[in-house]
Design a protein around this motif. Structure first.
Motif, PDB file in Angstrom:
ATOM      1  N   GLU A  15       0.833  -1.228   0.012  1.00 45.98           N
ATOM      2  CA  GLU A  15      -0.033   0.119  -0.002  1.00 45.98           C
ATOM      3  C   GLU A  15       0.949   1.400  -0.059  1.00 45.98           C
ATOM      4  O   GLU A  15       0.459   2.223  -0.607  1.00 45.98           O
ATOM      5  CB  GLU A  15      -0.890  -0.011   1.210  1.00 45.98           C
ATOM      6  CG  GLU A  15      -2.182  -0.971   1.130  1.00 45.98           C
ATOM      7  CD  GLU A  15      -2.754  -1.191   2.401  1.00 45.98           C
ATOM      8  OE1 GLU A  15      -2.433  -0.398   3.426  1.00 45.98           O
ATOM      9  OE2 GLU A  15      -3.936  -1.838   2.411  1.00 45.98           O
ATOM     10  N   VAL A  16       1.978   1.247   0.727  1.00 46.36           N
ATOM     11  CA  VAL A  16       2.794   2.509   0.886  1.00 46.36           C
ATOM     12  C   VAL A  16       4.059   2.232  -0.036  1.00 46.36           C
ATOM     13  O   VAL A  16       4.769   3.415  -0.073  1.00 46.36           O
ATOM     14  CB  VAL A  16       3.175   2.695   2.145  1.00 46.36           C
ATOM     15  CG1 VAL A  16       1.987   2.952   3.115  1.00 46.36           C
ATOM     16  CG2 VAL A  16       4.156   1.658   2.998  1.00 46.36           C
ATOM     17  N   GLY A  17       4.241   1.432  -0.534  1.00 46.18           N
ATOM     18  CA  GLY A  17       5.334   1.221  -1.613  1.00 46.18           C
ATOM     19  C   GLY A  17       6.893   1.599  -0.858  1.00 46.18           C
ATOM     20  O   GLY A  17       7.764   1.657  -1.424  1.00 46.18           O
ATOM     21  N   SER A  18       6.892   1.222   0.479  1.00 51.49           N
ATOM     22  CA  SER A  18       8.141   1.241   1.172  1.00 51.49           C
ATOM     23  C   SER A  18       8.051   0.398   2.522  1.00 51.49           C
ATOM     24  O   SER A  18       7.136   0.139   3.141  1.00 51.49           O
ATOM     25  CB  SER A  18       8.383   2.774   1.788  1.00 51.49           C
ATOM     26  OG  SER A  18       9.282   2.625   2.559  1.00 51.49           O
ATOM     27  N   LEU A  19       9.029  -0.611   2.701  1.00 46.66           N
ATOM     28  CA  LEU A  19       9.077  -1.432   3.752  1.00 46.66           C
ATOM     29  C   LEU A  19       9.239  -0.799   5.171  1.00 46.66           C
ATOM     30  O   LEU A  19       8.697  -1.053   5.824  1.00 46.66           O
ATOM     31  CB  LEU A  19      10.287  -2.493   3.566  1.00 46.66           C
ATOM     32  CG  LEU A  19      10.369  -3.713   4.395  1.00 46.66           C
ATOM     33  CD1 LEU A  19       9.007  -4.421   4.400  1.00 46.66           C
ATOM     34  CD2 LEU A  19      11.497  -4.482   4.110  1.00 46.66           C
ATOM     35  N   SER A  20      10.189   0.188   5.042  1.00 41.52           N
ATOM     36  CA  SER A  20      10.579   1.045   6.369  1.00 41.52           C
ATOM     37  C   SER A  20       9.156   1.742   6.701  1.00 41.52           C
ATOM     38  O   SER A  20       9.016   1.838   7.861  1.00 41.52           O
ATOM     39  CB  SER A  20      11.654   1.959   6.157  1.00 41.52           C
ATOM     40  OG  SER A  20      11.513   2.989   4.900  1.00 41.52           O
ATOM     41  N   ALA A  21       8.580   2.537   5.675  1.00 40.81           N
ATOM     42  CA  ALA A  21       7.277   3.122   6.063  1.00 40.81           C
ATOM     43  C   ALA A  21       5.952   2.053   6.477  1.00 40.81           C
ATOM     44  O   ALA A  21       5.418   2.566   7.470  1.00 40.81           O
ATOM     45  CB  ALA A  21       6.568   3.951   4.773  1.00 40.81           C
ATOM     46  N   ALA A  22       6.075   0.860   6.018  1.00 38.05           N
ATOM     47  CA  ALA A  22       5.207   0.031   6.515  1.00 38.05           C
ATOM     48  C   ALA A  22       5.595  -0.481   8.004  1.00 38.05           C
ATOM     49  O   ALA A  22       4.802  -0.527   8.917  1.00 38.05           O
ATOM     50  CB  ALA A  22       5.243  -1.228   5.624  1.00 38.05           C
TER      51      ALA A  22
END
Length: 305
Positions: A15-22
């Protein structure tokens, strides 16, 4: 077996396109999120994301699996909300086990009123005097006299002040006379019922002189307390029963209280369940409803006058 937290990492990352953001959204470290995603790919034996130093995008396999992962999480959330809702709304099945006599002759009309007030409740009523195995049988809660022998069960008071009373039908007393003291019960036909799998034939009383115990005898015994009550109504003998069971018969004149100056054995009525999680809103409402009506009956008990 796929792990729920790994599915959440996968869906949030997509959904957010980023592992760190997830990881920040899920309140976990990037290392934990990365390990979860790697574990999921290993279990599926498929690469879910195409990674580069600057981007992270779903593979074709990842896009196909995302649909199922979202459905799985949504289904679990719907189930959680349904369980939460069942504890806050007055609806759904309510499985209740109650003693035979109290259930048939006292509780049954009360339950009719309760069901009328809460028409979305589906009642499943089991009647019987044996101890119900709340861990194995299809029962949510039970109403039982006395404290449960199993200390792991949850017991909430419904009628803590309830006691047994001695009584007999007018026809029996006319034929055999009325006992004037406890010892005279030996001369009477005492109706016996089973309690905890054993014949309850040692009756205990409290007087100003202290506690008294008497071994009684009679020509009838049953494992169904309602049968014993019916024998008493038919004039077959003297019965020593819970006031809640016979209050209606006494008030209607079908039974007469004997030795009213003698205090009967305490017989508290409790609501029992296996786990506190079973104490849903319908259960709490039912307990309050029954408790209020028991209080009304106890106010008319012979020892309270």
């Amino acid at each position: 077996m796929l792990r729920l937290d790994d599915l959440q990492v996968f869906v949030r990352t997509a959904e957010v396109g980023s592992l760190s953001a997830a990881a920040r959204l899920l309140d976990i470290s990037p290392a934990v999120a990365s390990a979860g995603l790697k574990r999921l790919e290993q279990q599926l034996q498929a690469r879910l994301f195409a990674r580069s130093t600057r981007s992270l995008r779903l593979t074709a396999e990842g896009e196909a699996f995302l649909v199922h992962a979202r459905q799985a999480l949504q289904s679990l959330e719907a189930g959680r909300q349904q369980l939460a809702g069942s504890k806050s709304t007055i609806s759904g099945p309510l499985q209740l086990s109650v003693p035979s006599d109290f259930g048939r002759n006292t509780l049954l009309p009360w339950l009719d009123t309760f069901m009328h007030n809460h028409p979305q409740v589906q009642l499943r009523l089991l009647l019987g005097d044996r101890v119900t195995d709340l861990f194995r049988e299809p029962v949510d809660i039970a109403l039982r006299y006395g404290e449960p022998e199993d200390s792991s069960l949850v017991a909430l008071p419904v009628a803590a002040g309830n006691r047994r009373v001695l009584c007999a039908a007018p026809a029996y007393l006319q034929a055999h006379g009325e006992p004037r003291q406890i010892s005279e019960l030996r001369e009477h036909n005492c109706l016996i019922y089973m309690l905890g799998g054993r014949a309850y034939e040692r009756w205990r009383f409290h007087t100003a002189d202290g506690e008294h115990s008497l071994q009684v005898a009679g020509d009838r015994l049953s494992d169904d307390a309602d049968v014993v009550r019916r024998w008493a109504l038919a004039g077959a003998g003297v019965v020593y029963k819970s006031w809640l069971d016979v209050a209606g018969d006494v008030q209607a004149g079908r039974l007469k209280i004997l030795l009213p100056h003698v205090l009967g054995e305490p017989t508290p009525l409790n609501l029992i369940c296996a786990h506190r999680e079973q104490l849903s809103k319908p259960v709490h409402l039912l307990r309050e409803f029954v408790q209020a009506r028991c209080t009304e009956l106890l106010a008319q008990a012979p020892w309270g006058r």
